[in-house]
Design a protein around this motif. Structure first.
Motif, PDB file in Angstrom:
ATOM      1  N   LYS A 111       5.610  -9.273   9.625  1.00 59.75           N
ATOM      2  CA  LYS A 111       6.886  -9.915   9.306  1.00 59.75           C
ATOM      3  C   LYS A 111       7.045 -10.071   7.791  1.00 59.75           C
ATOM      4  O   LYS A 111       8.125 -10.455   7.325  1.00 59.75           O
ATOM      5  CB  LYS A 111       6.945 -11.311   9.957  1.00 59.75           C
ATOM      6  N   THR A 112       5.968  -9.774   7.064  1.00 60.84           N
ATOM      7  CA  THR A 112       5.993 -10.005   5.614  1.00 60.84           C
ATOM      8  C   THR A 112       5.555  -8.765   4.833  1.00 60.84           C
ATOM      9  O   THR A 112       4.488  -8.767   4.209  1.00 60.84           O
ATOM     10  CB  THR A 112       5.100 -11.198   5.249  1.00 60.84           C
ATOM     11  N   PRO A 113       6.322  -7.702   4.874  1.00 59.52           N
ATOM     12  CA  PRO A 113       5.977  -6.524   4.075  1.00 59.52           C
ATOM     13  C   PRO A 113       6.098  -6.836   2.578  1.00 59.52           C
ATOM     14  O   PRO A 113       6.709  -7.843   2.192  1.00 59.52           O
ATOM     15  CB  PRO A 113       7.006  -5.490   4.511  1.00 59.52           C
ATOM     16  N   THR A 114       5.569  -5.989   1.771  1.00 60.36           N
ATOM     17  CA  THR A 114       5.696  -6.159   0.314  1.00 60.36           C
ATOM     18  C   THR A 114       7.174  -6.134  -0.087  1.00 60.36           C
ATOM     19  O   THR A 114       7.615  -6.911  -0.928  1.00 60.36           O
ATOM     20  CB  THR A 114       4.946  -5.039  -0.424  1.00 60.36           C
ATOM     21  N   LEU A 115       7.932  -5.249   0.564  1.00 62.50           N
ATOM     22  CA  LEU A 115       9.335  -5.028   0.198  1.00 62.50           C
ATOM     23  C   LEU A 115      10.215  -4.980   1.439  1.00 62.50           C
ATOM     24  O   LEU A 115       9.958  -4.214   2.358  1.00 62.50           O
ATOM     25  CB  LEU A 115       9.448  -3.699  -0.574  1.00 62.50           C
ATOM     26  N   TRP A 116      11.257  -5.799   1.448  1.00 59.28           N
ATOM     27  CA  TRP A 116      12.303  -5.657   2.460  1.00 59.28           C
ATOM     28  C   TRP A 116      13.474  -4.912   1.843  1.00 59.28           C
ATOM     29  O   TRP A 116      13.857  -5.185   0.698  1.00 59.28           O
ATOM     30  CB  TRP A 116      12.813  -7.016   2.949  1.00 59.28           C
ATOM     31  N   TYR A 129       2.734   3.224   3.009  1.00 54.44           N
ATOM     32  CA  TYR A 129       3.641   2.279   2.343  1.00 54.44           C
ATOM     33  C   TYR A 129       3.815   1.017   3.179  1.00 54.44           C
ATOM     34  O   TYR A 129       3.641   1.028   4.402  1.00 54.44           O
ATOM     35  CB  TYR A 129       4.993   2.943   2.091  1.00 54.44           C
ATOM     36  N   ASP A 130       4.181  -0.046   2.490  1.00 55.26           N
ATOM     37  CA  ASP A 130       4.369  -1.334   3.140  1.00 55.26           C
ATOM     38  C   ASP A 130       5.766  -1.864   2.819  1.00 55.26           C
ATOM     39  O   ASP A 130       5.956  -2.649   1.899  1.00 55.26           O
ATOM     40  CB  ASP A 130       3.297  -2.324   2.661  1.00 55.26           C
ATOM     41  N   PHE A 131       6.745  -1.383   3.584  1.00 53.25           N
ATOM     42  CA  PHE A 131       8.110  -1.869   3.413  1.00 53.25           C
ATOM     43  C   PHE A 131       8.786  -2.033   4.764  1.00 53.25           C
ATOM     44  O   PHE A 131       8.331  -1.495   5.787  1.00 53.25           O
ATOM     45  CB  PHE A 131       8.935  -0.945   2.504  1.00 53.25           C
ATOM     46  N   GLY A 132       9.851  -2.785   4.772  1.00 51.83           N
ATOM     47  CA  GLY A 132      10.616  -2.992   5.988  1.00 51.83           C
ATOM     48  C   GLY A 132      12.092  -2.829   5.716  1.00 51.83           C
ATOM     49  O   GLY A 132      12.552  -2.945   4.578  1.00 51.83           O
ATOM     50  N   ILE A 133      12.837  -2.567   6.767  1.00 55.01           N
ATOM     51  CA  ILE A 133      14.295  -2.441   6.692  1.00 55.01           C
ATOM     52  C   ILE A 133      14.897  -3.529   7.579  1.00 55.01           C
ATOM     53  O   ILE A 133      14.583  -3.603   8.773  1.00 55.01           O
ATOM     54  CB  ILE A 133      14.761  -1.051   7.156  1.00 55.01           C
ATOM     55  N   MET A 134      15.734  -4.368   6.997  1.00 58.69           N
ATOM     56  CA  MET A 134      16.358  -5.478   7.704  1.00 58.69           C
ATOM     57  C   MET A 134      17.867  -5.238   7.771  1.00 58.69           C
ATOM     58  O   MET A 134      18.553  -5.303   6.751  1.00 58.69           O
ATOM     59  CB  MET A 134      16.055  -6.801   6.988  1.00 58.69           C
ATOM     60  N   LEU A 135      18.370  -4.959   8.962  1.00 57.50           N
ATOM     61  CA  LEU A 135      19.788  -4.660   9.153  1.00 57.50           C
ATOM     62  C   LEU A 135      20.426  -5.740  10.025  1.00 57.50           C
ATOM     63  O   LEU A 135      19.958  -6.004  11.135  1.00 57.50           O
ATOM     64  CB  LEU A 135      19.965  -3.287   9.815  1.00 57.50           C
ATOM     65  N   THR A 136      21.490  -6.346   9.517  1.00 56.67           N
ATOM     66  CA  THR A 136      22.144  -7.448  10.230  1.00 56.67           C
ATOM     67  C   THR A 136      23.614  -7.128  10.479  1.00 56.67           C
ATOM     68  O   THR A 136      24.137  -6.131   9.989  1.00 56.67           O
ATOM     69  CB  THR A 136      22.006  -8.754   9.440  1.00 56.67           C
ATOM     70  N   ILE A 150       8.703   3.731  -3.477  1.00 61.43           N
ATOM     71  CA  ILE A 150       7.352   4.292  -3.498  1.00 61.43           C
ATOM     72  C   ILE A 150       6.444   3.486  -4.420  1.00 61.43           C
ATOM     73  O   ILE A 150       5.315   3.132  -4.070  1.00 61.43           O
ATOM     74  CB  ILE A 150       7.393   5.780  -3.922  1.00 61.43           C
ATOM     75  N   GLN A 151       6.936   3.170  -5.613  1.00 57.96           N
ATOM     76  CA  GLN A 151       6.104   2.456  -6.589  1.00 57.96           C
ATOM     77  C   GLN A 151       5.848   1.006  -6.189  1.00 57.96           C
ATOM     78  O   GLN A 151       4.760   0.479  -6.426  1.00 57.96           O
ATOM     79  CB  GLN A 151       6.764   2.510  -7.965  1.00 57.96           C
ATOM     80  N   VAL A 152       6.829   0.374  -5.565  1.00 52.00           N
ATOM     81  CA  VAL A 152       6.671  -1.038  -5.191  1.00 52.00           C
ATOM     82  C   VAL A 152       5.823  -1.206  -3.932  1.00 52.00           C
ATOM     83  O   VAL A 152       5.003  -2.131  -3.843  1.00 52.00           O
ATOM     84  CB  VAL A 152       8.050  -1.707  -4.994  1.00 52.00           C
ATOM     85  N   SER A 153       5.996  -0.309  -2.956  1.00 47.44           N
ATOM     86  CA  SER A 153       5.403  -0.549  -1.638  1.00 47.44           C
ATOM     87  C   SER A 153       4.153   0.257  -1.336  1.00 47.44           C
ATOM     88  O   SER A 153       3.566   0.100  -0.257  1.00 47.44           O
ATOM     89  CB  SER A 153       6.444  -0.269  -0.547  1.00 47.44           C
ATOM     90  N   GLN A 154       3.724   1.128  -2.245  1.00 47.14           N
ATOM     91  CA  GLN A 154       2.544   1.959  -1.974  1.00 47.14           C
ATOM     92  C   GLN A 154       1.303   1.090  -1.821  1.00 47.14           C
ATOM     93  O   GLN A 154       1.023   0.220  -2.646  1.00 47.14           O
ATOM     94  CB  GLN A 154       2.328   2.985  -3.080  1.00 47.14           C
ATOM     95  N   LYS A 155       0.584   1.283  -0.738  1.00 49.14           N
ATOM     96  CA  LYS A 155      -0.612   0.494  -0.479  1.00 49.14           C
ATOM     97  C   LYS A 155      -1.762   0.947  -1.379  1.00 49.14           C
ATOM     98  O   LYS A 155      -1.935   2.134  -1.649  1.00 49.14           O
ATOM     99  CB  LYS A 155      -1.026   0.634   0.993  1.00 49.14           C
ATOM    100  N   THR A 156      -2.532  -0.021  -1.850  1.00 47.48           N
ATOM    101  CA  THR A 156      -3.659   0.309  -2.744  1.00 47.48           C
ATOM    102  C   THR A 156      -4.954   0.392  -1.953  1.00 47.48           C
ATOM    103  O   THR A 156      -5.081  -0.125  -0.862  1.00 47.48           O
ATOM    104  CB  THR A 156      -3.788  -0.775  -3.826  1.00 47.48           C
TER     105      THR A 156
END
Length: 365
Positions: A60-65, A118-125, A359-365
């Motif tokens: 529920k808490t990706p690096t980037l939504w 990558y660690d991101f999510g898409i939130m569509l409302t 890519i730069q924000v959510s890439q897993k290290t």
């Protein structure tokens, strides 16, 4: 699928906020597209409003939504048929804000083989156009948060949003006494009283031309008026809906005080607050907006500035929780009008910058 094709498909969904069935159909279509990728999806209903969550990791808490709303304001049937003139694509939602949804789907396609990295999510409302209470506000309260959110529903022509006005929506009800239209002395005209009150309300706001080139002042739009049943009958009821935009909370309090004082001078008038949203400011000492700006400049020589938005967005629900929001858009305009548009060539540039940013924000290290 090309970015342009995705956007045209999305426009054809008549996702007016009040039509929850169409919004659900649109979100289910998007969810179906996601079956091709290694992602986690969840369709949530809150007070009958659907939201779709898509994540590359089970969290529920990706690096980037990546945030967006699929709901749109009403329009003629023609605006739901995409039309292209040279590099401009016209249609409801092209700029507000289905272009973002198209970018997100294209991103999943382009990164399809690498998504677990990558660690991101898409939130569509589906309720942003009426305040976002059952969408983003609800989801953030339920723990759907991130280190940063990208939500391109503010800013203009590559300028990044640094703040937005607050919203105060009022309902003004006027009550009168009905009588035959030929015997005006026997009745009390609710429409006439309402018009007199609204005229006094408008005088509380700067008149155009105001002399302020960015118009950073309070504004009032009378969006809906109802009243009367027949021309030969004195109406005993009338109603108006007002949308007021205000730069600061101190101005909101002062304005409400004036409206309440004015209300006392009109015995037949009652004013109710339907919705209130505070103004907000983003913290641009954080590096995320700077990163987006740097990518745009290095790839295309685009210089991003800072922008104050007259309309608010769901970004505020993240900012209120201390989560920075990056809100920026390509060239486009006419949102909420019959000629809403986006520049397709500029959208391609925007997508390229956006993709590198994710890519730069959510890439897993």
């Amino acid at each position: 699928m090309k970015l342009e094709q995705i956007l045209k498909t999305l426009i054809r969904f008549k996702t007016v906020t009040s039509d929850q069935k169409q919004n659900a159909l649109c979100l289910r279509w998007i969810q179906k597209q996601c079956k091709k990728y290694k992602v986690f999806t969840k369709l949530i209903y809150q007070a009958s409003f659907p939201s779709l969550l898509i994540t590359t990791q089970k969290t529920k808490t990706p690096t980037l939504w990546l945030g967006a709303h699929v709901d749109v304001v009403p329009g003629s049937p023609q605006v739901f048929v995409p039309k292209q003139k040279e590099s401009r694509l016209y249609g409801r939602g092209t700029f507000d804000m289905k272009f973002a949804v198209a970018c997100y789907l294209k991103l999943l396609e382009d990164l399809s083989k690498k998504l677990p990295r990558y660690d991101f999510g898409i939130m569509l409302t589906s309720d942003e156009e009426i305040g976002g209470e059952e969408g983003v506000k609800y989801l953030v309260a339920k723990g759907y948060r991130s280190k940063v959110v990208f939500i391109p529903d503010g800013g203009q022509n590559w300028d990044i949003e640094k703040g937005a006005k607050g919203v105060l929506e009022l309902e003004v009800v006027s009550k009168g006494i009905s009588a035959h239209g030929s015997r005006t002395w026997l009745g009390g005209n609710a429409i006439t009283s309402l018009m007199g009150f609204l005229d006094r309300i408008q005088k509380l706001f700067p008149q155009e031309p105001c002399g302020d080139t960015i118009h950073w002042h309070a504004t009032c739009n009378v969006g809906v008026i109802e009243g009367g049943k027949a021309a030969n009958q004195i109406p005993d009821f009338a109603k108006a809906q007002l949308s007021i935009r205000i730069p600061s909370e101190s101005q909101t309090k002062a304005l409400l005080k004036k409206i309440r004082a004015l209300e006392k001078k009109f015995p037949s008038i009652k004013v109710a607050i339907v919705h209130a949203t505070p103004s907000f400011r983003n913290d641009f000492k954080l590096s995320f907006a700077e990163l987006f700006s740097r990518i745009a400049k290095n790839k295309y020589g685009i210089k991003t500035g800072l922008d104050l938005s007259h309309g608010t967005s769901d970004a505020r629900f993240f900012v209120q929780r201390g989560i920075p929001a990056v809100s920026v858009r390509p060239q486009g305009g006419g949102h909420h009008g019959e000629n809403e548009w986006i520049d397709l060539k500029d959208l391609e540039r925007f997508y390229s910058v956006f993709k590198d940013f994710v890519i730069q924000v959510s890439q897993k290290t």
